[in-house]
Design a protein around this motif. Sequence first.
Motif, PDB file in Angstrom:
ATOM      1  N   PHE A 242     -53.077  -1.179 -42.352  1.00  0.00           N
ATOM      2  CA  PHE A 242     -52.100  -0.756 -43.375  1.00  0.00           C
ATOM      3  C   PHE A 242     -52.653  -0.787 -44.796  1.00  0.00           C
ATOM      4  CE2 PHE A 242     -51.563  -5.327 -43.378  1.00  0.00           C
ATOM      5  CZ  PHE A 242     -51.606  -5.647 -42.020  1.00  0.00           C
ATOM      6  N   THR A 243     -53.905  -1.213 -44.963  1.00  0.00           N
ATOM      7  CA  THR A 243     -54.495  -1.208 -46.309  1.00  0.00           C
ATOM      8  C   THR A 243     -55.885  -0.580 -46.281  1.00  0.00           C
ATOM      9  OG1 THR A 243     -55.132  -3.494 -45.851  1.00  0.00           O
ATOM     10  CG2 THR A 243     -53.280  -3.176 -47.347  1.00  0.00           C
ATOM     11  N   GLU A 244     -56.254   0.060 -47.373  1.00  0.00           N
ATOM     12  CA  GLU A 244     -57.583   0.652 -47.504  1.00  0.00           C
ATOM     13  C   GLU A 244     -57.940   0.761 -48.982  1.00  0.00           C
ATOM     14  OE1 GLU A 244     -59.713   1.191 -45.102  1.00  0.00           O
ATOM     15  OE2 GLU A 244     -61.180   1.838 -46.599  1.00  0.00           O
ATOM     16  N   PRO A 245     -58.937   0.087 -49.504  1.00  0.00           N
ATOM     17  CA  PRO A 245     -59.740  -0.909 -48.791  1.00  0.00           C
ATOM     18  C   PRO A 245     -58.954  -2.209 -48.562  1.00  0.00           C
ATOM     19  CG  PRO A 245     -60.347  -0.859 -51.105  1.00  0.00           C
ATOM     20  CD  PRO A 245     -59.341   0.231 -50.914  1.00  0.00           C
ATOM     21  N   SER A 246     -59.477  -3.021 -47.631  1.00  0.00           N
ATOM     22  CA  SER A 246     -58.847  -4.302 -47.313  1.00  0.00           C
ATOM     23  C   SER A 246     -59.805  -5.441 -47.631  1.00  0.00           C
ATOM     24  CB  SER A 246     -58.498  -4.379 -45.825  1.00  0.00           C
ATOM     25  OG  SER A 246     -57.734  -3.276 -45.413  1.00  0.00           O
ATOM     26  N   ALA A 247     -59.236  -6.602 -47.882  1.00  0.00           N
ATOM     27  CA  ALA A 247     -60.090  -7.753 -48.191  1.00  0.00           C
ATOM     28  C   ALA A 247     -59.452  -9.031 -47.681  1.00  0.00           C
ATOM     29  CB  ALA A 247     -60.310  -7.851 -49.702  1.00  0.00           C
ATOM     30  N   GLU A 248     -60.302 -10.030 -47.505  1.00  0.00           N
ATOM     31  CA  GLU A 248     -59.794 -11.372 -47.264  1.00  0.00           C
ATOM     32  C   GLU A 248     -60.093 -12.197 -48.506  1.00  0.00           C
ATOM     33  OE1 GLU A 248     -59.548 -12.425 -42.576  1.00  0.00           O
ATOM     34  OE2 GLU A 248     -61.216 -11.298 -43.378  1.00  0.00           O
ATOM     35  N   VAL A 249     -59.144 -13.065 -48.867  1.00  0.00           N
ATOM     36  CA  VAL A 249     -59.286 -13.820 -50.109  1.00  0.00           C
ATOM     37  C   VAL A 249     -59.591 -15.283 -49.791  1.00  0.00           C
ATOM     38  CG1 VAL A 249     -58.153 -14.505 -52.268  1.00  0.00           C
ATOM     39  CG2 VAL A 249     -57.566 -12.328 -51.183  1.00  0.00           C
ATOM     40  N   ASP A 250     -60.626 -15.807 -50.443  1.00  0.00           N
ATOM     41  CA  ASP A 250     -60.937 -17.233 -50.345  1.00  0.00           C
ATOM     42  C   ASP A 250     -60.666 -17.877 -51.702  1.00  0.00           C
ATOM     43  OD1 ASP A 250     -61.949 -16.635 -47.857  1.00  0.00           O
ATOM     44  OD2 ASP A 250     -64.045 -16.657 -48.496  1.00  0.00           O
ATOM     45  N   VAL A 251     -60.242 -19.144 -51.680  1.00  0.00           N
ATOM     46  CA  VAL A 251     -60.166 -19.906 -52.939  1.00  0.00           C
ATOM     47  C   VAL A 251     -61.232 -20.990 -52.898  1.00  0.00           C
ATOM     48  CG1 VAL A 251     -57.715 -19.559 -53.442  1.00  0.00           C
ATOM     49  CG2 VAL A 251     -58.400 -21.490 -52.011  1.00  0.00           C
ATOM     50  N   SER A 252     -61.716 -21.377 -54.075  1.00  0.00           N
ATOM     51  CA  SER A 252     -62.685 -22.471 -54.115  1.00  0.00           C
ATOM     52  C   SER A 252     -62.007 -23.723 -53.581  1.00  0.00           C
ATOM     53  CB  SER A 252     -63.189 -22.682 -55.547  1.00  0.00           C
ATOM     54  OG  SER A 252     -62.090 -22.804 -56.433  1.00  0.00           O
ATOM     55  N   CYS A 253     -62.752 -24.502 -52.792  1.00  0.00           N
ATOM     56  CA  CYS A 253     -62.160 -25.657 -52.101  1.00  0.00           C
ATOM     57  C   CYS A 253     -61.611 -26.661 -53.115  1.00  0.00           C
ATOM     58  CB  CYS A 253     -63.216 -26.305 -51.211  1.00  0.00           C
ATOM     59  SG  CYS A 253     -62.618 -27.783 -50.378  1.00  0.00           S
ATOM     60  N   GLY A 276     -54.979  -5.840 -49.673  1.00  0.00           N
ATOM     61  CA  GLY A 276     -55.610  -4.537 -49.794  1.00  0.00           C
ATOM     62  C   GLY A 276     -54.714  -3.556 -50.518  1.00  0.00           C
ATOM     63  N   MET A 277     -55.301  -2.350 -50.775  1.00  0.00           N
ATOM     64  CA  MET A 277     -54.518  -1.292 -51.388  1.00  0.00           C
ATOM     65  C   MET A 277     -53.732  -0.593 -50.272  1.00  0.00           C
ATOM     66  SD  MET A 277     -55.384  -1.803 -54.405  1.00  0.00           S
ATOM     67  CE  MET A 277     -54.494  -0.479 -55.240  1.00  0.00           C
ATOM     68  N   VAL A 278     -52.445  -0.413 -50.488  1.00  0.00           N
ATOM     69  CA  VAL A 278     -51.592   0.160 -49.427  1.00  0.00           C
ATOM     70  C   VAL A 278     -52.169   1.519 -48.990  1.00  0.00           C
ATOM     71  CG1 VAL A 278     -49.272   0.925 -48.800  1.00  0.00           C
ATOM     72  CG2 VAL A 278     -49.559  -1.002 -50.364  1.00  0.00           C
ATOM     73  N   ASP A 279     -52.401   1.661 -47.685  1.00  0.00           N
ATOM     74  CA  ASP A 279     -52.987   2.889 -47.146  1.00  0.00           C
ATOM     75  C   ASP A 279     -52.060   4.081 -47.448  1.00  0.00           C
ATOM     76  OD1 ASP A 279     -55.146   3.434 -44.522  1.00  0.00           O
ATOM     77  OD2 ASP A 279     -53.703   4.992 -45.115  1.00  0.00           O
ATOM     78  N   PRO A 280     -52.617   5.213 -47.900  1.00  0.00           N
ATOM     79  CA  PRO A 280     -51.771   6.389 -48.180  1.00  0.00           C
ATOM     80  C   PRO A 280     -50.904   6.781 -46.981  1.00  0.00           C
ATOM     81  CG  PRO A 280     -54.014   6.776 -48.946  1.00  0.00           C
ATOM     82  CD  PRO A 280     -54.018   5.449 -48.252  1.00  0.00           C
ATOM     83  N   GLN A 292     -48.557  10.326 -56.303  1.00  0.00           N
ATOM     84  CA  GLN A 292     -47.875   9.806 -57.496  1.00  0.00           C
ATOM     85  C   GLN A 292     -47.980   8.279 -57.609  1.00  0.00           C
ATOM     86  OE1 GLN A 292     -46.095  11.761 -59.825  1.00  0.00           O
ATOM     87  NE2 GLN A 292     -47.185  13.390 -58.726  1.00  0.00           N
ATOM     88  N   TYR A 293     -47.981   7.651 -56.449  1.00  0.00           N
ATOM     89  CA  TYR A 293     -47.900   6.185 -56.446  1.00  0.00           C
ATOM     90  C   TYR A 293     -49.055   5.542 -55.683  1.00  0.00           C
ATOM     91  CZ  TYR A 293     -43.140   6.853 -58.113  1.00  0.00           C
ATOM     92  OH  TYR A 293     -42.043   7.215 -58.854  1.00  0.00           O
ATOM     93  N   SER A 294     -49.379   4.328 -56.108  1.00  0.00           N
ATOM     94  CA  SER A 294     -50.326   3.515 -55.339  1.00  0.00           C
ATOM     95  C   SER A 294     -49.796   2.083 -55.371  1.00  0.00           C
ATOM     96  CB  SER A 294     -51.726   3.599 -55.950  1.00  0.00           C
ATOM     97  OG  SER A 294     -51.672   3.177 -57.306  1.00  0.00           O
ATOM     98  N   GLY A 295     -50.403   1.240 -54.568  1.00  0.00           N
ATOM     99  CA  GLY A 295     -49.898  -0.135 -54.554  1.00  0.00           C
ATOM    100  C   GLY A 295     -50.827  -1.064 -53.824  1.00  0.00           C
ATOM    101  N   PHE A 296     -50.513  -2.348 -53.904  1.00  0.00           N
ATOM    102  CA  PHE A 296     -51.275  -3.318 -53.110  1.00  0.00           C
ATOM    103  C   PHE A 296     -50.324  -4.201 -52.329  1.00  0.00           C
ATOM    104  CE2 PHE A 296     -51.080  -5.380 -57.387  1.00  0.00           C
ATOM    105  CZ  PHE A 296     -50.473  -6.586 -57.057  1.00  0.00           C
ATOM    106  N   ALA A 297     -50.890  -4.809 -51.284  1.00  0.00           N
ATOM    107  CA  ALA A 297     -50.097  -5.713 -50.445  1.00  0.00           C
ATOM    108  C   ALA A 297     -50.960  -6.913 -50.097  1.00  0.00           C
ATOM    109  CB  ALA A 297     -49.650  -5.005 -49.174  1.00  0.00           C
ATOM    110  N   PHE A 298     -50.295  -7.998 -49.788  1.00  0.00           N
ATOM    111  CA  PHE A 298     -51.050  -9.185 -49.358  1.00  0.00           C
ATOM    112  C   PHE A 298     -50.159  -9.995 -48.423  1.00  0.00           C
ATOM    113  CE2 PHE A 298     -49.012  -9.918 -53.447  1.00  0.00           C
ATOM    114  CZ  PHE A 298     -48.262 -11.066 -53.225  1.00  0.00           C
TER     115      PHE A 298
END
Length: 333
Positions: A242-253, A276-280, A292-298
């Motif tokens: 559902f996202t493109e591109p997609s990523a996994e997020v890490d936080v510093s320990c 990631g950025m919501v897939d078109p 017209q629109y773009s978005g992100f999701a997590f």
Amino acid sequence: MTRIEEFKPATAAEVEAFRIKLLGKKGEIGALMEEFKSVAPELKRELGQKLNHLKTTAAARIEALRGAIGEKEQAAASHIDDMTRPGTAERIGSRHPISIVKNQIVEIFSRLGYTVADGPEIEDDWHVFSALNFPPEHPARDMQDTFFIEKTPDVVLRTHTSSIQVRTMEHQKPPIRVICPGRVFRNEAISYRAHCIFHQIEGLYIDRNVSFADMKQSILYFAKELFGEQTRIRMRPSYFPFTEPSAEVDVSCSICGGKGCGVCKGTGWLEIMGCGMVDPNVLEANGIDHTQYSGFAFGMGIERIAMLKYGVGDLRLYFENDVRFLNQFDSAL
Ligand code: DAH
């Protein structure tokens, strides 16, 4: 004649009986009044004053006795023998750690203008998979072990809160900024790090010109608010339908500050969410013009975040409702 000093009443009734004996119509003082009528006129003035003084003093003393007895009796009735003793505190319980962390996450995003959206736990294929760009029979569906109902395969327990994205887009036009907490279900063996029921929080932001940089900045703000100002984040490329591109997020320990320890397995980083950025295709499937629109999701698991925040090593503790565990959490949120 009765001496007031010697009278040690135990009840209000005894005081009343004493008052009648002394001051009642046929009482001792009443009898003196009768006698007074027949004293010699030259003695009347002096005796009259003494008699009046006796009457008012007796009445005042009896009133004082009545007051003291009343307090004693009240205290005995309510079992309060020492008014200054501290009361017994009522145990009102404490909020569940999952609720505390959920509320904290919701609160942080509400400061960025997000509002809470909800959706059903019992879902259909469209909202959990198809509208989120999972093609039919696509192996991506295997990423999540879904609970299906055999006779009605279109009915599923939602495997992720991403289904609430779809529900939101159905009846809201952009700009959309929602945060969606909820319970999710997966057919997984229960262990210290997995459970078949757990909680997620989904975020969705759709507007004109929303960029990857906006997403990164929002997630960095969130991570610093939740784990502390010194927190850093990093993103690793990943894949979600559902996202493109997609990523996994890490936080510093947050335990070792990034140096490497047992909790972060020596890496200095802890994974907290996918994004990631919501897939078109997802925008189009939900009636939003992707030109017209773009978005992100997590999306993130609340148990996992709570384990990292509180240093809890076994996820099952969150479901056992052992008050010795739950008692340790307290929060205004
Ligand atoms: N739904 C994903 C899961 O359950 C989590 C997730 C990843 C949600 C990326 C998202 C996202 O919105 O963009 O594993």
